[in-house]
Design a protein around this motif. Structure first.
Motif, short mmCIF file in Angstrom:
data_model
loop_
_atom_site.label_atom_id
_atom_site.label_comp_id
_atom_site.label_asym_id
_atom_site.label_seq_id
_atom_site.Cartn_x
_atom_site.Cartn_y
_atom_site.Cartn_z
N ASP A 18 50.57 31.85 37.83
CA ASP A 18 49.77 31.42 36.69
C ASP A 18 50.25 32.11 35.42
OD1 ASP A 18 47.18 29.91 35.89
OD2 ASP A 18 46.95 31.89 34.98
N ASP A 19 50.50 33.43 35.50
CA ASP A 19 51.03 34.15 34.33
C ASP A 19 52.38 33.57 33.91
OD1 ASP A 19 48.93 36.01 34.10
OD2 ASP A 19 49.81 37.27 35.66
N GLY A 56 52.68 15.85 30.88
CA GLY A 56 51.24 15.77 30.74
C GLY A 56 50.78 15.90 29.30
N LEU A 57 49.51 15.65 29.09
CA LEU A 57 48.96 15.66 27.74
C LEU A 57 48.75 17.07 27.20
CD1 LEU A 57 46.29 12.82 28.03
CD2 LEU A 57 48.55 12.69 26.98
N ARG A 58 48.50 18.02 28.08
CA ARG A 58 48.26 19.41 27.65
C ARG A 58 49.05 20.35 28.55
NH1 ARG A 58 43.88 16.47 26.91
NH2 ARG A 58 42.87 16.52 24.85
N PRO A 59 50.35 20.31 28.48
CA PRO A 59 51.17 21.13 29.38
C PRO A 59 51.14 22.60 28.99
CG PRO A 59 52.55 20.04 27.77
CD PRO A 59 51.17 19.51 27.55
N ARG A 60 51.46 23.44 29.95
CA ARG A 60 51.58 24.86 29.67
C ARG A 60 52.95 25.16 29.05
NH1 ARG A 60 48.12 28.40 34.01
NH2 ARG A 60 46.36 26.95 34.17
N PRO A 61 53.08 26.32 28.39
CA PRO A 61 54.31 26.60 27.62
C PRO A 61 55.60 26.50 28.40
CG PRO A 61 52.58 28.11 26.96
CD PRO A 61 52.03 27.33 28.13
N LEU A 62 55.62 26.95 29.67
CA LEU A 62 56.88 26.91 30.42
C LEU A 62 57.35 25.47 30.61
CD1 LEU A 62 59.13 28.33 31.94
CD2 LEU A 62 57.69 28.28 34.00
N ALA A 63 56.44 24.57 30.97
CA ALA A 63 56.82 23.17 31.17
C ALA A 63 57.36 22.58 29.87
CB ALA A 63 55.62 22.37 31.67
N ALA A 92 52.08 36.07 28.30
CA ALA A 92 51.04 35.34 29.03
C ALA A 92 49.74 35.31 28.25
CB ALA A 92 50.82 35.96 30.40
N ALA A 93 49.37 36.42 27.63
CA ALA A 93 48.13 36.46 26.85
C ALA A 93 48.23 35.51 25.66
CB ALA A 93 47.86 37.89 26.38
N ARG A 94 49.36 35.52 24.99
CA ARG A 94 49.55 34.64 23.82
C ARG A 94 49.56 33.17 24.25
NH1 ARG A 94 53.64 37.26 21.85
NH2 ARG A 94 55.28 35.90 22.69
N GLY A 95 50.26 32.88 25.34
CA GLY A 95 50.33 31.50 25.82
C GLY A 95 49.00 31.00 26.32
N ARG A 96 48.24 31.89 26.97
CA ARG A 96 46.93 31.51 27.49
C ARG A 96 45.99 31.14 26.33
NH1 ARG A 96 47.02 35.22 31.24
NH2 ARG A 96 47.17 34.13 33.22
N ALA A 97 46.04 31.92 25.27
CA ALA A 97 45.18 31.65 24.12
C ALA A 97 45.55 30.32 23.46
CB ALA A 97 45.28 32.80 23.11
N ILE A 119 55.50 24.76 37.13
CA ILE A 119 55.66 25.81 38.13
C ILE A 119 54.44 25.93 39.03
CG2 ILE A 119 54.74 27.70 36.71
CD1 ILE A 119 57.02 29.47 37.80
N LEU A 120 53.30 25.42 38.58
CA LEU A 120 52.07 25.46 39.38
C LEU A 120 52.04 24.38 40.46
CD1 LEU A 120 49.47 26.05 36.52
CD2 LEU A 120 50.49 27.76 38.04
N SER A 121 52.96 23.43 40.39
CA SER A 121 53.02 22.35 41.37
C SER A 121 53.91 22.79 42.53
CB SER A 121 53.61 21.09 40.71
OG SER A 121 53.75 20.05 41.64
N PRO A 122 53.37 22.91 43.76
CA PRO A 122 54.17 23.41 44.89
C PRO A 122 55.34 22.48 45.21
CG PRO A 122 51.82 23.44 45.42
CD PRO A 122 51.97 22.66 44.15
N ARG A 123 56.46 23.10 45.59
CA ARG A 123 57.61 22.34 46.06
C ARG A 123 57.29 21.66 47.38
NH1 ARG A 123 63.12 25.40 45.09
NH2 ARG A 123 63.41 24.86 47.29
#
Length: 780
Positions: free
Chosen positions: A618-619, A266-273, A646-651, A519-523
């Protein structure tokens, strides 16, 4: 300061003050006035000289253009070519309001007939509220070309609110920027605005409408946003300087070339992805796989970079890795530089770089493609053709791709035997971070690494197959039969869904998810009812191609292929060619399934590890692999670490939501202003379908519909068990997994439509998708 009101009131109030654009003469009145004295109103209108000609009766209801709901496009605008048509036009516009309020108005202006361009503009990004000037326009000559959603020739540009109009990608866009700036001054600096405009045939800018823009996001402060974009521009400069072993004279970054992150994460993925994609593909695996096959060695070079959290492929590194190792440095450097120049000159090819720009192997039409190399002598082109010919010959004759198939078969054995830390049971996949990282390492060694190599082999195989069509040896129908006879993943899943017990089916495919790295996408096995219609399980899908027999060349076709092999100097026979094409394409598809199955289990382990410490999914989405390796499974140790990360990644992720960059970044100036390239979609198959539109990511039912999904992630394979009529994706290339899936099953598809067309088609109720003609038509 001018106060906003109805459409008519706002334009009337702005007319005396506006200098950067013109507002057409106007007359407006309420429904009560029209009901009480229509003749007097018409007589008053006739006293205006402009009213003697054609006019437009426009809506101006009290429910339009409010701060909470614009109702844009809901009500009618009706032209009146002469005064005899005027009363009926007014009645028709009022009737379109439904329940008419006494204070509802109509607005009458001269009909603007000769238009050079028209569009809409926003004083902030409507998706995030960030301070950009967004201009969406068309040069079709219709004032409703953009608002009506019927134009495929849409131009979209972004400019930072603080950018100078001289930096705009087009002088007309710069004029709209100046208009937005003046409206801000007249209406209030904090006002978010949505305007409609047109340019007359003489180039005069006409303001047609101003309304407040409803944005649910909390806007970032202008100075904070400017600081972010300045830092992003600096990051682009510094990243370019730090590259090594990368050829070419310029830096270019793209979201779609090569291992296209827009499609995969995706264009704006979260850190884990992002971290997982790096670990499994873009940090080491991608380069090692290519070097093993005989390309230039770029191990140690990261393919993917991030600018304010937005992932991009280093296109110069990608192009460098497409050059066979034997090509001398000087010639290789000029070749990569030429490819980069071609891409910058034709940015709409950013998702088609190998099929239209780079030449990474010797196929049946290599000589024709090399003829386009401007600045290269005939001798240099011949040398390059020789290097590419030898590369392909060694690859097809060799056994590296067969070794990769064998290595994939070892994945399950290696994963079960090597990935559990001391004290962890084999069933406890969320026992501790090091055990999960160990599984990722095994997944890379036995899964994503051979998959990455087979993906390269499959691209070359597909190129060879397509060249056989271009040479007239195979028909497009033959190509479809070849792919349909390979028994690829989509066919196997459809067949298994029809014949297997539900529990057995989910055991085989349940670890997959639409967002492979998310990880937010259900199996599949976590929410199976969301993906599969079990009531249709034993019904054969109409037109199912899963039972097709393997394609075989006729005697004539075999002789034609033999002649082509001799002509091109390719040193393998027809049987080896067919074996290579079959094994490479099938191997890529099954390799993807194999390694993403392990990845799916790892993501489940990450979720369980978070649950032990009281952290939700989410965390955990803000985690990275490096931090994962430090988690012990002891909540007392893990919880403080997870909270901080999580706080750092969220920011950081919040910052990425406020930044918009073009799909192709060529330098730091692109941070301030850019125009989106006109994407040329990839049409797959020659089939045609007319059906309702289903946006499955927001919960629409896909059965019998033309399905729209943003990415071409193969985690969406479940769609093919639901009898879809067609498929449209915003991102993806002609050789992406979903393109192969659609071709295999004979489903018409548009892969990689781009965000502008995808958004336009998403607003439709019914589409007609004619893949053979390359047309998508909005029916309703």
């Amino acid at each position: 300061m001018v106060r906003l009101g109805t459409k008519a009131d706002t334009l009337d109030r702005l007319r005396p003050f506006l200098t950067t654009a013109r507002i057409l003469p106007l007359v407006h009145f309420t429904s009560r006035e029209w009901r009480d004295r229509p003749d007097r109103l018409l007589a008053g209108l006739r006293r205006h000289e402009w009213a003697a000609g054609p006019v437009m009766v426009r809506s101006s209801a009290t429910t339009e253009d409010t701060g909470t709901d614009s109702n844009a496009g809901r009500f009618r605008s009706v032209p009146a070519r002469n005064q005899d048509e005027l009363a009926a036009a007014v009645d028709e516009v009022f009737a379109s309001y439904g329940r008419v309020d006494a204070q509802d108005q109509v607005l009458i202006q001269p009909l603007l007939e000769r238009v050079r361009a028209s569009g809409v503009a926003f004083s902030c990004d409507p998706n995030s509220g960030a301070p950009y000037r967004v201009v969406n326009w068309s040069a079709t000559g219709r004032t409703d070309a953009v608002t009506g959603g019927g134009s495929a020739e849409l131009h979209i540009s972004y400019g930072a609110a603080w950018a100078d109009p001289a930096e705009a990608p087009d002088p007309q866009v710069g004029a709209v920027w100046e208009l937005l700036a003046e409206l801000h001054n007249l209406l209030g600096e904090q006002r978010r605005l949505d305007i409609e405009f047109a340019f007359s045939d003489l180039g005069e800018l006409i303001l047609l409408q101003v309304r407040p823009l409803t944005v649910t996001k909390v806007a970032v402060a202008a100075e904070e946003h400017r600081a972010t974009l300045t830092a992003t521009a600096r990051q682009i400069t510094e990243t370019t300087r730090s590259r090594s072993r990368v050829l070419g004279h310029r830096a270019v970054y793209g979201v779609m070339p090569d291992w296209n992150p827009a499609e995969m994460i995706g264009l704006r993925p979260r850190p884990l992805a992002v971290s997982l994609y790096r670990h499994l593909i873009t940090d080491q695996v991608w380069a090692a796989a290519r070097a093993r096959y005989g390309y230039r060695d770029l191990t140690g070079t990261r393919l993917m970079v991030q600018f304010s959290g937005l992932p991009y492929v280093d296109v110069a590194a990608s192009f460098t890795s497409f050059v066979p190792r034997e090509v001398p440095d000087e010639l290789a450097g000029r070749l990569v530089g030429h490819w980069l120049d071609q891409l910058v000159a034709k940015p709409y090819l950013h998702d088609k770089v190998e099929s239209h720009i780079a030449v990474s192997a010797g196929t049946f039409r290599t000589a024709q493609r090399l003829e386009a190399l401007a600045g290269f002598s005939a001798g240099e082109r011949d040398r390059l053709a020789g290097f590419l010919r030898r590369f392909t010959g060694q690859l097809v004759r060799g056994d590296l791709w067969e070794q990769d198939i064998a290595r994939l078969r070892l994945l399950n054995e290696a994963d079960n035997g090597e990935t559990h830390a001391a004290g962890c049971s084999a069933d406890d996949i969320g026992c501790c971070g090091p055990a999960l990282v160990a599984r990722l390492d095994v997944c890379a060694a036995y899964g994503s690494s051979p998959f990455a190599a087979l993906a390269r082999a499959a691209f070359i195989a597909t190129d060879l197959l397509d060249d056989l069509v271009r040479e007239g040896v195979l028909s497009p129908e033959d190509r479809a039969r070849f792919i349909g006879g390979l028994r690829l993943v989509a066919s196997e899943m459809r067949r298994d869904f029809a014949v297997l017990d539900r529990a057995v089916f989910l055991k085989r495919y349940g670890q997959l998810r639409p967002g492979t790295y998310d990880i937010l996408s259900p199996r599949y096995d976590e929410t199976p009812e969301r993906y599969f219609d079990w009531s249709a399980q034993n019904r054969p899908a109409p037109g199912d191609h899963a039972t097709r027999r393997p394609f075989e060349l006729s005697g004539k076709q075999r002789r034609q292929v033999e002649a082509l092999l001799v002509r091109e100097g390719l040193t393998f026979d027809v049987a080896r060619l067919m074996d290579f094409m079959t094994t490479a394409i099938r191997g890529r598809e099954h390799g993807k399934l194999a390694f993403t199955s392990v990845l799916g289990d790892v993501l489940t382990g990450v979720r369980r590890l978070g649950e032990r410490s009281g952290c939700g999914v989410d965390d955990m989405s803000y985690l990275d692999v490096t931090t994962l390796a430090t988690l012990t499974g002891d909540p007392a140790h893990d919880l403080p670490v997870l909270r901080e990360v999580a706080a750092r990644g969220r920011a950081a992720h919040a910052v990425s939501q406020t930044v918009v960059l073009p799909p192709l970044v060529t330098g730091p100036a692109d941070v301030r202003s850019f125009a989106l390239p006109q994407i040329r979609p990839n049409f797959v198959t020659r089939a045609r379908a007319t059906a309702r539109v289903a946006l499955v990511d927001v919960g629409d039912t896909p059965d019998g519909a033309i399905v729209l999904v943003a990415s071409a992630d193969p985690g969406y394979d479940w769609l093919f068990t639901r009898g879809i009529a067609g498929l449209v994706t915003a991102f993806g290339g002609a050789n992406s997994h979903m393109a192969i899936r659609a071709l295999e099953l004979g489903i018409p598809a548009v892969i990689g439509a781009g965000t502008a067309l995808f958004d336009q088609w998403s607003r439709a109720n019914v589409l007609e998708l004619d893949a053979a003609s390359g047309l998508v038509t909005v029916i309703a």
